[in-house]
Write an enzyme that holds these catalytic residues in place. Structure first.
Site, PDB file in Angstrom:
ATOM      1  N   ASN A   8       0.790  -1.248   0.000  1.00 15.00           N
ATOM      2  CA  ASN A   8       0.000   0.000   0.000  1.00 15.00           C
ATOM      3  C   ASN A   8       0.820   1.294   0.000  1.00 15.00           C
ATOM      4  O   ASN A   8       0.318   2.338  -0.411  1.00 15.00           O
ATOM      5  CB  ASN A   8      -1.015  -0.007   1.150  1.00 15.00           C
ATOM      6  N   CYS A  55      -3.174   1.676   6.832  1.00 16.03           N
ATOM      7  CA  CYS A  55      -3.389   1.076   8.160  1.00 16.03           C
ATOM      8  C   CYS A  55      -3.889   2.126   9.139  1.00 16.03           C
ATOM      9  O   CYS A  55      -4.457   1.794  10.172  1.00 16.03           O
ATOM     10  CB  CYS A  55      -2.123   0.379   8.649  1.00 16.03           C
TER      11      CYS A  55
END
Ligand code: ADP
Length: 477
Positions: A148, A280
């Protein structure tokens, strides 16, 4: 052209090859990347092990110069690297440009830290004795990263590892090898000596597992899922090696009745949906005080309607595609789960078609969620947020803390009293007041509590705790 691994100062092919596919347009192949096998991975570890004593004894100035050269090239090639990153990962060009810039800043920061390795001197309790505390590199660091943030996360692990005199074996995520490969070319050009930095691309259960099981990997820095993080922890604990694991989040954004609502809506949209919710630190739980719940909902949905979901490279896109088909299926399955649990899907959550074949999904907002629901407890890692009503501040705090995770917690309020109380009592590694839960500074510590993180903090000068080991010296004069 197949892009290769970099092992012991040589570019090396692999046992297998994978295609890196653009999630905005699955007809666009970003490149072909060689996969290392376990033998090549072990060779990379041995090379890093052999190079360690020489690299550990280089001067801080030498390490500074190499890291600074890497930073300079990253910054100079920012636009080009950002396009590559947006193509392989699917975040927008603007987000990718920001991320590449961040990688450049991190290499710059740690080039300076190489010159500032801290130490301390104590007065001894004994006469004529001096006590000094110095820091030494740990050895070979295994760096395992997710898809990511394909250049920023590698940067914030590799730069401090090298700055403090460690050698590195780097395993990027299968889905995003292009940025990792480009970063490797940059480090090679910057002058990192043979064996000091190695790139091994490939599958987690092969390359990653070989790394974490190898006795000559002295420390592992990992970011990824809870399940893999646990594997890393168990492998390293079993052989008493150092590790640091950064995993998921179920980050709450609390919005109190006294908040500046326009700002709060901005924080929610940014935190929950930008980078396609694949952070996250994403705000996947929005906890709103009852008295403003409906007003806030209306404002939020109005803002969501204006978000453009499209090709990451297209000017004007606010939200790019989901990273791949598997992740999209997972996101959509949570839409079905939320509905079956009784939450109300107020907006989005649908697969979208665009000009090019890609993994597009409209940002989703669930209302009337309950904190016992799976959509409020499990990390989805997509553009999906659950709104939960709170009776008052105390209830909001209780809900915010009622989670297995503890990476980041945010609050929007104009009350100094509540902001101060929240900063003290939120059970998270990072707390934000009137800011999105996402977005951090690179010179401040990053990390969480509970199932989000384990080990010492990353980033800033706190990184020294992981990438160095302390020695206490006693000298009698
Ligand atoms: P994500 O959901 O972000 O892909 P993972 O934990 O699966 O999370 O992946 C994060 C990183 O961990 C990736 O580079 C992946 O290849 C690696 N990985 C996966 N399985 C293992 C394993 N058994 N040992 C070490 N690394 C692994």
């Amino acid at each position: 052209m197949i892009r290769k691994n970099y092992i012991c100062g040589e570019w090396a092919g692999g046992a297998a090859v994978s295609s890196n596919i653009n999630p905005s347009d699955t007809n666009d192949i970003v490149g072909e990347y060689a996969h290392a096998d376990s033998v090549q991975t072990a060779t990379a570890v041995e090379a890093a092990h052999a190079a360690f004593p020489i690299w550990a004894s280089t001067t801080p100035q030498e390490r500074h110069d190499i890291l600074l050269r890497a930073s300079t090239e990253i910054v100079a090639r920012r636009e080009e690297l950002a396009r590559l990153l947006a193509r392989e990962e699917g975040k927008t060009l603007l987000e990718a440009t920001y991320e590449v810039g961040r990688a450049g800043q991190i290499f710059d920061f740690f080039s300076g830290e190489a010159l500032r390795i801290p130490g301390e001197k104590f007065a001894s309790i004994r006469p004529n004795v001096e006590v000094e505390v110095t820091r030494e590199p740990v050895g070979v660091v295994g760096v395992i990263t997710p898809w990511n943030f394909p250049i920023a996360i590698p940067a914030w692990k590799i730069a401090p590892a090298l700055a403090y005199g460690n050698t590195v074996v780097f395993k990027p995520a299968e889905l995003a090898p292009a940025s990792a490969h480009a970063l490797t070319e940059i480090l090679v050009r910057a002058g990192v000596p043979k064996g000091v930095f190695n790139l091994v691309m490939g599958r987690g259960p092969v390359v990653g597992q070989t790394m974490i099981d190898h006795k000559n990997v002295d420390a592992v820095s990992f970011t990824g899922s809870v399940a893999t993080g646990r594997r890393v922890a168990m492998a390293c604990a079993g052989s008493m090696r150092k590790f640091q694991i950064e995993m998921g989040g179920k980050n709450p954004l609390v919005v109190l009745a006294d908040a500046d609502l326009q700002n709060a809506v901005g924080c929610a949209v940014n935190g929950a949906y930008f980078a396609t919710g694949q952070r996250c630190t994403a705000s996947s739980r929005i906890i709103v005080e009852q008295s403003i719940y409906m007003r806030f909902t209306d404002l939020l949905i109005e803002r969501m309607r204006a978000l453009v979901v499209d090709d990451a490279l297209r000017p004007g896109t606010n939200i790019g595609p989901v990273v791949d088909g598997t992740q999209l299926e997972q996101d959509l399955s949570y839409i079905a789960i939320g509905r079956s649990e009784g939450a109300r899907l107020a907006y989005g959550g649908e697969r979208l078609d665009r000009q090019t074949p890609g993994f597009y999904m409209s940002p989703a907002l669930f209302l009337d969620a309950d904190h016992s629901m799976r959509i409020a407890r499990e990390e989805i890692f997509g553009p999906v947020a659950a709104m939960i009503a709170a009776r008052d501040y105390d209830h909001a705090l209780e809900l915010a803390n009622d989670t297995d995770f503890g990476l980041c917690a945010g609050i929007c309020t104009t009350s100094l009293k509540f902001a101060t109380h929240f900063k003290r009592h939120a059970q998270a590694g990072m707390v934000m007041v009137n800011l999105p839960t996402t977005g951090v500074d690179y010179h401040a510590p990053f990390g969480g509590r509970k199932r989000s993180s384990f080990g010492s903090r990353e980033q800033g000068r706190y990184a020294a705790d992981f990438y160095t080991t302390i020695k206490t010296g006693y000298t009698s004069a």
